[in-house]
Design a protein around this motif. Sequence first.
Motif, PDB file in Angstrom:
ATOM      1  N   TRP A  73       0.958  -1.114   0.532  1.00 17.63           N
ATOM      2  CA  TRP A  73      -0.050  -0.020   0.207  1.00 17.63           C
ATOM      3  C   TRP A  73       0.547   1.301  -0.128  1.00 17.63           C
ATOM      4  N   PRO A  74       1.879   1.379  -1.040  1.00 11.60           N
ATOM      5  CA  PRO A  74       2.467   1.906  -1.071  1.00 11.60           C
ATOM      6  C   PRO A  74       1.855   3.650  -1.213  1.00 11.60           C
ATOM      7  N   PHE A  75       2.257   4.931  -1.109  1.00 10.95           N
ATOM      8  CA  PHE A  75       1.398   6.036  -1.591  1.00 10.95           C
ATOM      9  C   PHE A  75       2.613   6.806  -3.070  1.00 10.95           C
ATOM     10  N   PRO A  76       1.127   7.382  -3.871  1.00 15.90           N
ATOM     11  CA  PRO A  76       1.764   7.155  -4.701  1.00 15.90           C
ATOM     12  C   PRO A  76       3.175   7.802  -5.009  1.00 15.90           C
ATOM     13  N   ARG A  77       4.184   7.466  -5.470  1.00 14.66           N
ATOM     14  CA  ARG A  77       5.102   8.686  -5.569  1.00 14.66           C
ATOM     15  C   ARG A  77       4.998   9.282  -6.361  1.00 14.66           C
ATOM     16  N   ASP A  78       4.273  10.413  -7.598  1.00 16.41           N
ATOM     17  CA  ASP A  78       4.255  11.397  -7.521  1.00 16.41           C
ATOM     18  C   ASP A  78       3.294  11.827  -7.648  1.00 16.41           C
ATOM     19  N   LYS A  79       2.631  11.802  -5.640  1.00 14.70           N
ATOM     20  CA  LYS A  79       1.424  12.440  -5.516  1.00 14.70           C
ATOM     21  C   LYS A  79       2.289  12.504  -3.877  1.00 14.70           C
ATOM     22  N   LEU A  80       3.616  11.737  -3.904  1.00 17.50           N
ATOM     23  CA  LEU A  80       4.301  12.509  -2.485  1.00 17.50           C
ATOM     24  C   LEU A  80       4.590  13.856  -2.124  1.00 17.50           C
ATOM     25  N   THR A  81       4.629  14.600  -2.516  1.00 14.24           N
ATOM     26  CA  THR A  81       4.307  16.439  -1.898  1.00 14.24           C
ATOM     27  C   THR A  81       3.410  16.315  -2.019  1.00 14.24           C
ATOM     28  N   GLN A  82       2.309  16.688  -2.774  1.00 14.95           N
ATOM     29  CA  GLN A  82       0.906  17.245  -2.562  1.00 14.95           C
ATOM     30  C   GLN A  82       0.340  16.332  -0.860  1.00 14.95           C
ATOM     31  N   GLY A  83       0.548  14.971  -0.751  1.00 11.85           N
ATOM     32  CA  GLY A  83       0.285  14.537  -0.089  1.00 11.85           C
ATOM     33  C   GLY A  83       0.639  14.880   1.385  1.00 11.85           C
ATOM     34  N   TYR A  84       1.851  15.243   0.926  1.00  8.73           N
ATOM     35  CA  TYR A  84       3.171  16.094   2.371  1.00  8.73           C
ATOM     36  C   TYR A  84       2.846  17.725   2.810  1.00  8.73           C
ATOM     37  N   ALA A  85       2.172  18.011   1.619  1.00 12.51           N
ATOM     38  CA  ALA A  85       1.295  19.368   1.571  1.00 12.51           C
ATOM     39  C   ALA A  85       0.491  18.980   2.433  1.00 12.51           C
ATOM     40  N   TYR A  86      -0.529  18.880   2.139  1.00 16.92           N
ATOM     41  CA  TYR A  86      -1.742  18.362   2.721  1.00 16.92           C
ATOM     42  C   TYR A  86      -1.685  17.983   4.016  1.00 16.92           C
ATOM     43  N   ILE A  87      -0.812  16.847   4.744  1.00 24.13           N
ATOM     44  CA  ILE A  87      -0.523  16.410   5.760  1.00 24.13           C
ATOM     45  C   ILE A  87       0.500  17.916   6.554  1.00 24.13           C
ATOM     46  N   LEU A  88       1.236  18.212   6.227  1.00 24.14           N
ATOM     47  CA  LEU A  88       1.857  19.154   7.568  1.00 24.14           C
ATOM     48  C   LEU A  88       0.984  20.425   7.478  1.00 24.14           C
ATOM     49  N   THR A  89       0.179  20.911   6.751  1.00 24.34           N
ATOM     50  CA  THR A  89      -0.699  22.034   7.109  1.00 24.34           C
ATOM     51  C   THR A  89      -2.427  21.837   7.576  1.00 24.34           C
ATOM     52  N   HIS A  90      -2.183  20.510   7.978  1.00 24.91           N
ATOM     53  CA  HIS A  90      -3.313  20.384   8.937  1.00 24.91           C
ATOM     54  C   HIS A  90      -2.998  19.800  10.408  1.00 24.91           C
ATOM     55  N   PRO A  91      -4.292  19.819  11.340  1.00 27.61           N
ATOM     56  CA  PRO A  91      -3.939  19.424  12.184  1.00 27.61           C
ATOM     57  C   PRO A  91      -3.753  18.277  12.594  1.00 27.61           C
ATOM     58  N   GLY A  92      -3.378  17.325  13.455  1.00 26.21           N
ATOM     59  CA  GLY A  92      -3.013  16.034  13.783  1.00 26.21           C
ATOM     60  C   GLY A  92      -1.535  16.122  13.894  1.00 26.21           C
ATOM     61  N   THR A  93      -0.875  15.166  14.315  1.00 29.20           N
ATOM     62  CA  THR A  93       0.799  15.001  14.528  1.00 29.20           C
ATOM     63  C   THR A  93       0.518  14.566  13.413  1.00 29.20           C
ATOM     64  N   PRO A  94       1.118  15.678  12.436  1.00 24.22           N
ATOM     65  CA  PRO A  94       1.880  14.672  10.961  1.00 24.22           C
ATOM     66  C   PRO A  94       3.362  13.831  11.102  1.00 24.22           C
ATOM     67  N   VAL A  95       3.506  12.866  10.809  1.00 23.53           N
ATOM     68  CA  VAL A  95       4.901  11.801  10.591  1.00 23.53           C
ATOM     69  C   VAL A  95       5.528  11.909   9.194  1.00 23.53           C
ATOM     70  N   ILE A  96       6.575  12.223   8.603  1.00 27.11           N
ATOM     71  CA  ILE A  96       7.550  12.061   7.801  1.00 27.11           C
ATOM     72  C   ILE A  96       7.921  10.157   7.744  1.00 27.11           C
ATOM     73  N   PHE A  97       8.081  10.067   6.952  1.00 25.99           N
ATOM     74  CA  PHE A  97       8.390   8.256   6.854  1.00 25.99           C
ATOM     75  C   PHE A  97      10.011   8.721   6.539  1.00 25.99           C
ATOM     76  N   TYR A  98      10.616   8.214   7.003  1.00 19.77           N
ATOM     77  CA  TYR A  98      12.464   8.732   7.107  1.00 19.77           C
ATOM     78  C   TYR A  98      13.341   8.111   5.539  1.00 19.77           C
ATOM     79  N   ASP A  99      12.427   6.479   4.817  1.00 18.84           N
ATOM     80  CA  ASP A  99      12.965   7.181   3.485  1.00 18.84           C
ATOM     81  C   ASP A  99      12.534   8.467   3.018  1.00 18.84           C
ATOM     82  N   HIS A 100      11.357   8.940   3.097  1.00 19.60           N
ATOM     83  CA  HIS A 100      10.757  10.181   1.615  1.00 19.60           C
ATOM     84  C   HIS A 100      12.045  10.817   2.048  1.00 19.60           C
TER      85      HIS A 100
END
Length: 183
Positions: A73-100
């Motif tokens: 269930w990997p996140f689509p590679r071409d959408k990683l930056t969009q996905g991080y833009a979403y979780i890093l600008t929204h509430p919650g506790t965002p987790v950045i994957f070491y490999d990324h």
Amino acid sequence: AHRQRIVNWINATGGTSSAFDVTTKGILHSALHDQYWRLIDPQGKPTGVMGWWPSRACTFLENHDTGSTQGHWPFPRDKLTQGYAYILTHPGTPVIFYDHFYEFGIRDVLTELIEARRRAGIHCRSSVKIYHANTEGYVAQVSNMLVIKLGHFDWNPSKENQLDGSWQKFIDKGADYQIWLRQ
């Protein structure tokens, strides 16, 4: 139902635990493929645990169980930056994957998004007001200090009557995402 099961588990711990917001991860998989309408629930809140109990939501795109060498269930590679833009600008506790961060060549992008979160003062309980969520894109104001746009449509804060104040574009990644900070 999936979100409710996660919230039920958190409740069973007396609200003392957080949980990976698997619901948000799953919804982002589809939403970032021109189904941005999936990012808003019927009450106008973000989908996933982040919309119901953001202080207990650990938002993520991948971890050692889904990405990396597992390939489950990997996140689509071409959408990683969009996905991080979403979780890093929204509430919650965002987790950045070491490999990324260290192996995917997007460290500078992630650092820039972390800085936007810091400047806007976004935290696990920040408010979210969603203005658009349709097939063309998504727009939300977070913590009254940041506006994010995902998607392919022409939009900026001056086009939104309900957004008071002066806004300065902080990040411009074209059709992927744009972020404004309140001046």
